[in-house]
Design a protein around this motif. Structure first.
Motif, PDB file in Angstrom:
ATOM      1  N   SER A 377       0.857  -1.179   0.000  1.00 22.00           N
ATOM      2  CA  SER A 377       0.000   0.000   0.000  1.00 22.00           C
ATOM      3  C   SER A 377       0.889   1.223   0.000  1.00 22.00           C
ATOM      4  CB  SER A 377      -0.902   0.009   1.241  1.00 22.00           C
ATOM      5  OG  SER A 377      -0.116   0.053   2.410  1.00 22.00           O
ATOM      6  N   SER A 378       0.329   2.355  -0.467  1.00 23.79           N
ATOM      7  CA  SER A 378       1.085   3.589  -0.313  1.00 23.79           C
ATOM      8  C   SER A 378       0.150   4.639   0.247  1.00 23.79           C
ATOM      9  CB  SER A 378       1.697   4.024  -1.641  1.00 23.79           C
ATOM     10  OG  SER A 378       0.709   4.517  -2.489  1.00 23.79           O
ATOM     11  N   MET A 379       0.583   5.362   1.214  1.00 18.97           N
ATOM     12  CA  MET A 379      -0.217   6.335   1.952  1.00 18.97           C
ATOM     13  C   MET A 379      -1.492   5.693   2.492  1.00 18.97           C
ATOM     14  SD  MET A 379       1.391   9.388   0.739  1.00 18.97           S
ATOM     15  CE  MET A 379       0.137  10.627   0.811  1.00 18.97           C
ATOM     16  N   GLY A 380      -1.421   4.427   2.829  1.00 20.24           N
ATOM     17  CA  GLY A 380      -2.592   3.772   3.386  1.00 20.24           C
ATOM     18  C   GLY A 380      -3.542   3.193   2.355  1.00 20.24           C
ATOM     19  N   PHE A 381      -3.331   3.497   1.080  1.00 16.66           N
ATOM     20  CA  PHE A 381      -4.212   2.935   0.059  1.00 16.66           C
ATOM     21  C   PHE A 381      -3.625   1.659  -0.516  1.00 16.66           C
ATOM     22  CE2 PHE A 381      -6.112   7.029   0.403  1.00 16.66           C
ATOM     23  CZ  PHE A 381      -7.438   6.816   0.057  1.00 16.66           C
TER      24      PHE A 381
ATOM     25  N   MET B 196     -12.999   1.634   3.749  1.00 18.16           N
ATOM     26  CA  MET B 196     -13.098   0.212   4.079  1.00 18.16           C
ATOM     27  C   MET B 196     -12.612  -0.669   2.932  1.00 18.16           C
ATOM     28  SD  MET B 196     -13.895   0.020   7.139  1.00 18.16           S
ATOM     29  CE  MET B 196     -14.303  -1.695   7.440  1.00 18.16           C
ATOM     30  N   SER B 197     -12.884  -0.270   1.698  1.00 20.30           N
ATOM     31  CA  SER B 197     -12.564  -1.147   0.572  1.00 20.30           C
ATOM     32  C   SER B 197     -11.146  -0.976   0.041  1.00 20.30           C
ATOM     33  CB  SER B 197     -13.519  -0.894  -0.598  1.00 20.30           C
ATOM     34  OG  SER B 197     -14.836  -0.938  -0.176  1.00 20.30           O
ATOM     35  N   TYR B 198     -10.607   0.228   0.159  1.00 21.23           N
ATOM     36  CA  TYR B 198      -9.359   0.470  -0.566  1.00 21.23           C
ATOM     37  C   TYR B 198      -8.167   0.827   0.305  1.00 21.23           C
ATOM     38  CZ  TYR B 198     -12.620   0.500  -4.431  1.00 21.23           C
ATOM     39  OH  TYR B 198     -13.588   0.146  -5.323  1.00 21.23           O
ATOM     40  N   GLY B 202      -9.007  -0.345   6.378  1.00 23.54           N
ATOM     41  CA  GLY B 202     -10.216  -1.143   6.180  1.00 23.54           C
ATOM     42  C   GLY B 202      -9.908  -2.631   6.249  1.00 23.54           C
ATOM     43  N   ARG B 203      -8.799  -3.040   5.634  1.00 27.07           N
ATOM     44  CA  ARG B 203      -8.417  -4.445   5.628  1.00 27.07           C
ATOM     45  C   ARG B 203      -8.233  -4.948   7.053  1.00 27.07           C
ATOM     46  NH1 ARG B 203      -5.807  -6.770   1.362  1.00 27.07           N
ATOM     47  NH2 ARG B 203      -7.116  -5.636  -0.061  1.00 27.07           N
ATOM     48  N   ARG B 204      -7.615  -4.104   7.876  1.00 30.10           N
ATOM     49  CA  ARG B 204      -7.377  -4.508   9.269  1.00 30.10           C
ATOM     50  C   ARG B 204      -8.699  -4.677  10.024  1.00 30.10           C
ATOM     51  NH1 ARG B 204      -3.222  -0.429   8.987  1.00 30.10           N
ATOM     52  NH2 ARG B 204      -1.278  -1.511   8.531  1.00 30.10           N
ATOM     53  N   ILE B 205      -9.629  -3.755   9.785  1.00 34.22           N
ATOM     54  CA  ILE B 205     -10.913  -3.856  10.498  1.00 34.22           C
ATOM     55  C   ILE B 205     -11.621  -5.152  10.098  1.00 34.22           C
ATOM     56  CG2 ILE B 205     -13.158  -2.777  10.905  1.00 34.22           C
ATOM     57  CD1 ILE B 205     -10.808  -1.241  12.074  1.00 34.22           C
ATOM     58  N   SER B 280     -20.920  -4.054   4.181  1.00 36.66           N
ATOM     59  CA  SER B 280     -20.456  -2.877   3.465  1.00 36.66           C
ATOM     60  C   SER B 280     -21.397  -1.712   3.728  1.00 36.66           C
ATOM     61  CB  SER B 280     -20.380  -3.148   1.963  1.00 36.66           C
ATOM     62  OG  SER B 280     -21.668  -3.065   1.399  1.00 36.66           O
ATOM     63  N   VAL B 281     -20.864  -0.525   3.481  1.00 38.44           N
ATOM     64  CA  VAL B 281     -21.651   0.681   3.678  1.00 38.44           C
ATOM     65  C   VAL B 281     -22.769   0.756   2.642  1.00 38.44           C
ATOM     66  CG1 VAL B 281     -21.551   3.195   3.633  1.00 38.44           C
ATOM     67  CG2 VAL B 281     -19.743   1.898   4.753  1.00 38.44           C
ATOM     68  N   TRP B 282     -22.500   0.281   1.416  1.00 36.97           N
ATOM     69  CA  TRP B 282     -23.551   0.302   0.384  1.00 36.97           C
ATOM     70  C   TRP B 282     -24.780  -0.451   0.866  1.00 36.97           C
ATOM     71  CZ3 TRP B 282     -21.734   4.096  -1.624  1.00 36.97           C
ATOM     72  CH2 TRP B 282     -20.540   4.183  -2.321  1.00 36.97           C
ATOM     73  N   LYS B 283     -24.541  -1.641   1.403  1.00 35.98           N
ATOM     74  CA  LYS B 283     -25.668  -2.447   1.887  1.00 35.98           C
ATOM     75  C   LYS B 283     -26.460  -1.662   2.915  1.00 35.98           C
ATOM     76  CE  LYS B 283     -23.834  -7.113   1.376  1.00 35.98           C
ATOM     77  NZ  LYS B 283     -23.283  -8.246   2.123  1.00 35.98           N
ATOM     78  N   THR B 284     -25.743  -1.016   3.811  1.00 34.74           N
ATOM     79  CA  THR B 284     -26.414  -0.258   4.863  1.00 34.74           C
ATOM     80  C   THR B 284     -27.265   0.860   4.274  1.00 34.74           C
ATOM     81  OG1 THR B 284     -24.716  -0.765   6.471  1.00 34.74           O
ATOM     82  CG2 THR B 284     -26.007   1.223   6.853  1.00 34.74           C
TER      83      THR B 284
END
Ligand code: ATP
Ligand code: MG
Lengths: 524, 336
Positions: A377-381, B196-198, B202-205, B280-284
């Motif tokens: 990832s870069s800058m968290g993305f 959350m997706s990118y 988000g991956r950690r959560i 996902s937020v979309w679902k919500t």
């Protein structure tokens, strides 16, 4: 031709050659995979029929079809000549089929006894659970299995080997017709195995048909009368154990004879990467001192409960030492969390992949990069294309079998799940790599490759600590071997010059060398 | 023998058919149900599908929606947040009361800070002390309600001069013809969904919610992750309070009462599992909108507003049941 096979098992095969169980042309499809393609398999009363195949060949799937967990897309099941169709595991169990799962299926929040009798709790007065009987019966079964824990223990507090014994205990609740053992010894040490073998022989004597899945040839040849091989979801032949050899079986499994792991052990050691000085966690292990140099592979050998995994977990920041020091690269470090450990270049492949190694609901790629998110990832993305590159690299290196990276890890075969965990930690490029039972559930071919990989890593300067309950593995990869017994280091051996006898003595507390330090003799 | 064969084939076929139907129902059932309701409402009320009515519904749903975005993250992380209802009361009373005392800017800043502090307390107790989230946030629900009453002395608060304060923009304003609450809802939802997706965060959560032990074994700081989800949730509540306070320009002590359940209903309807690790937020957003349209439709049909509580309950049960039915591959369980 079958006389030798019969002679091993005098009571039943001879007079009942017709199988109790026949699976005919079983086909099972999952989205994107044909897991089984017209596979036939049978079991005779009182026989141990081994089922072999590479990781992902379809062994577990075939047995899940038999046990009613999966419904086949085609094919038939005959039990004692009667055609069966199991809609769910309950029906199969009622017909006398017991499956000891590869991935343990115990309920962690329940006691040992409740797990053993799950679905068949003894009742009194109509609908009350008869707790007294439950615990009495469970204790009886545990005694037969020579287990030292209580039927009232919570399953979540048991080690993985003990959990495996509970799983096995389930087979002894009532006398079944067929018992399937799916890699029962993967999490057992040499200490518990004989108990399991006794149980199996006893079941055999009672005329129970047994299916035995394992990647360990010695066990297969020790126990079975016949061996059947699956390859890529197809039936690939059956052999009489007495008339065949390991080479022949291997060839049937992987299409070639096994090129032994000829990669030599690393030879160039540099300065200490890890040094433990009298490391102690009260009540768990005491006074542990040893070192691992850069470029060196150190093996840790011992029985279940000797405290090997706990030492690893302490180095990895999961437990805090009550005394002693951990030195990394010559500096005393305090490792307060796993995050600290990873930041300092430590990696731990845990022994329990399902509970500690993987997020089963997450896909293969995301699991692979989870410990090194910063690298993709870069800058968290997230840079998903780079994640894919990382995934592809390890997928190819270890031949991970899956229809795509999108597959949930929980849907992979046991051995392939293990490979994901290894890949996940290799990708962190650690300075100190700790592997706890790294090849659990991995087939013979891949095992050699993974051993080669470990040696290569050490040669390129990694310090490696391997915990294993398999003597050939420890002997095969280690430069030095640390033997542990009941929370203490009892001996340290040269990995090339030690005899198996000495190792066994050391891990059972009968052998204490001068290298183990004065602290031991003082307290002894 | 042949007839047995045929029978078994029929069972197999029937099973396949049933599974297909189940899959469809569990994936799309709520949507189908929603469409039927929409159709029925539009038959009885011409207004229902008018553009102005739709905009009204979306605007009204945005307060629940904004909160639901935050709570969705908490749920993905494997926990619950039931304290959002009284937190909404707290924040709204606070911002409205302070508006006349220290001016709108100061009021907004102070309200955000205090709301985040409540979230931080939740996060500390659940993330770092590992207390059960259900119990902690339920206790917080009543504790904060008590706090509101102490603060206001039981009196309702309002803004004296409602016509010329820029504070009105959050609840009543329009930008390019779109209501500001809707814009706020959309922006927040997009940011959080992208997060959350990118992102690695988000991956950690997702990992922490999916298997907390494995997440820790992967070097993820579980405590901080859980803590942060409660901060996000509190931030969303503060945004919702901004909209609510600005819209009504006054506040009762219990404006937020029951919001925690409506929010949860929207999330469950959308199909996010309460087990964590997925969603996902979309679902919500979809769930919240469905809820909004059904409530609006009932009102237009002339039912008193409290019927919506009953209907909401029915919908939640339906959603949970279909979700479970899909997992066990049958509508009714055979176990006793
Ligand atoms: N529930 C599932 N969904 C999708 N694919 C599955 C599922 N279960 C198994 N598979 C696939 O079926 C194939 C066979 O898997 P199976 O678990 O039977 O292998 P195995 O022979 O037991 O391997 P191992 O030695 O690693 O345990 C694999 O490719 C696996 O990915
Ligand atoms: Mg398997």
């Amino acid at each position: 031709m079958s006389t030798t096979a019969i002679s091993r098992n005098p009571r039943h095969s001879a007079d009942s050659p017709s199988p109790v169980l026949s699976l005919i042309n079983i086909t099972k499809k999952f989205p994107g995979v044909i897991a089984l393609n017209k596979v036939s398999f049978d079991v005779r009363a009182g026989e141990v029929h081994a089922l072999l195949g590479e990781n992902g060949a379809g062994k577990s799937t075939l047995m899940k079809v038999l046990a009613g967990k999966h419904q086949p897309n085609g094919g038939q099941i005959f039990l004692a000549g009667e055609k069966k169709f199991f809609e769910n595991p309950k029906q199969a169990k009622k017909s006398g089929i017991v499956l000891i799962h590869q991935e343990q299926s115990l309920v962690p929040e329940m006691s040992v006894a409740e797990n053993i009798f799950l679905g068949s709790l003894p009742l009194k007065w109509g609908n009350r659970v008869d707790w007294k009987k439950l615990h009495a019966d469970s204790t009886e079964i545990l005694k037969r299995l020579k287990c030292t824990f209580s039927s009232r223990d919570m399953v979540s507090n048991l080690s993985i080997a003990k959990k495996q014994m509970v799983e096995i205990a389930r087979a002894l609740v009532f006398t079944p017709r067929i018992v399937v053992f799916d890699e029962p010894t993967a999490s057992l040490t040499d200490h518990e195995k004989p108990v399991l073998y006794d149980i199996i022989r006893n079941l055999q004597k009672q005329g129970v048909g047994i299916v035995y899945i394992s990647h360990r040839m010695d066990e297969i040849f020790h126990l079975s009368q016949r061996i059947s091989v699956l390859r890529d979801g197809e039936y690939n032949g059956t052999l009489n154990t007495a008339d065949t050899s390991e080479d022949e079986v291997t060839k049937l499994m992987i299409g070639r004879t096994l090129k032994l792991d000829h990669a030599s052990k690393p030879r160039e050691f540099k300065e200490n990467m890890l040094e433990l000085r009298s490391l102690t966690v009260k009540g768990v292990f005491e006074d542990i001192s040893f070192n691992v140099r850069k470029g060196e592979i150190v093996g840790m050998y011992g029985l279940v409960g000797a405290g090997r995994s706990e030492v690893a977990e302490t180095i990895f920041g999961l437990r805090q030492p009550s005394a002693g020091e951990i030195l990394l690269d010559g500096k005393v470090e305090s490792i307060r969390s796993t995050h600290d450990a990873v930041a300092r270049g430590i990696a731990l492949v845990p022994e329990d992949r399902k509970d500690k190694g993987l997020i089963l609901g997450m896909n293969c790629r995301d699991n692979m990069t989870l410990s090194a998110l910063g690298s993709v990832s870069s800058m968290g993305f997230m840079k998903t294309s780079e994640e894919k590159v990382v995934y592809d690299k390890y997928q190819r290196a270890m031949k991970i079998k899956t229809p795509s990276w999108r597959q949930k890890v929980g849907n992979l075969s046991g051995g392939n799940q293990q490979k994901i965990v290894i890949g996940k930690w290799l990708h962190t490029h650690p300075k100190l790599l700790i592997l706890d039972e790294p090849t659990r559930g991995i087939d013979v071919g891949s095992k050699a490759e993974i051993h080669g990989l470990i040696k290569e890593l050490a040669r390129s300067g990694y310090a490696v600590l391997v915990i294993s309950s398999e003597m050939p593995e420890v002997l095969g990869v280690s430069n030095r071997i640390i033997a542990m017994y009941e929370g203490r280091v009892t001996a340290e051996f040269d990995g090339d010059a030690v005899s198996e006898d000495k190792l066994v003595q050391a891990i059972t507390g009968q052998y204490v060398t001068e290298t183990s330090g004065p602290a031991h003799s003082a307290s002894a | 023998m042949a007839s047995i064969e045929q029978g078994k084939q029929a069972i197999l076929l029937n099973k396949k058919y049933k599974e297909g139907l189940l899959n469809f129902l569990s994936a799309q059932g709520i949507l189908v149900f929603f469409l039927i309701c929409m159709f029925a409402f539009s038959l009885f009320s011409e207004q229902f599908l008018s553009q102005s009515n739709i905009m009204t519904v979306v605007r009204q749903a945005s307060i629940i929606g904004i909160i639901a975005v935050g709570v969705t993250i908490v749920i993905i992380g494997g926990n619950l947040d039931l304290s959002v209802g009284s937190m909404l009361s707290f924040s709204t009373v606070l911002v409205v009361d302070l508006h006349d005392k220290i001016g709108p800017a100061g009021a907004i800043v102070l309200m955000f800070v205090l709301t985040l502090m409540i979230g931080a307390v939740n996060g500390l107790l659940i993330g770092f002390m590992r207390l059960n989230s259900l119990i902690v946030t339920l206790a917080m629900l009543s504790a904060v309600q008590g706090l509101v009453l102490i603060y206001s002395g039981g009196k309702n608060v309002d803004i004296a001069n409602q016509s010329d304060t820029w504070f009105a923009i959050f609840g009543r304003g329009y930008v390019l013809g779109i209501a500001v609450p809707v814009i706020l809802f959309a922006v927040l939802a997009i940011i959080v969904q992208v997060g959350m997706s990118y992102t690695s965060y988000g991956r950690r959560i997702f990992a922490v919610g999916g298997n907390p032990a494995a997440a820790v074994y992967s070097g993820i700081r579980r405590n901080w992750c859980v803590f942060s989800t409660y901060l996000i949730s509190a931030f969303c509540v503060a945004c919702a309070a901004l909209v609510l306070g600005s819209r009504v320009m006054g506040s009762q002590n219990n404006v937020g009462q029951g919001y925690e359940l409506l929010v949860l209903a929207g999330i469950i309807l959308g199909g996010t599992s309460l087990l964590g690790g997925a969603g996902s937020v979309w679902k919500t957003i979809i769930g919240v909108l469905i809820l909004g349209f059904i409530q609006n439709g009932l009102l237009l049909l002339g039912y008193p507003y409290y019927t919506q509580w009953l209907v909401t309950w029915v919908i939640i049960i339906l959603a949970v049941w279909l979700d479970l039915a899909n997992k066990r591959k049958r509508l009714f369980t055979t176990h006793s």
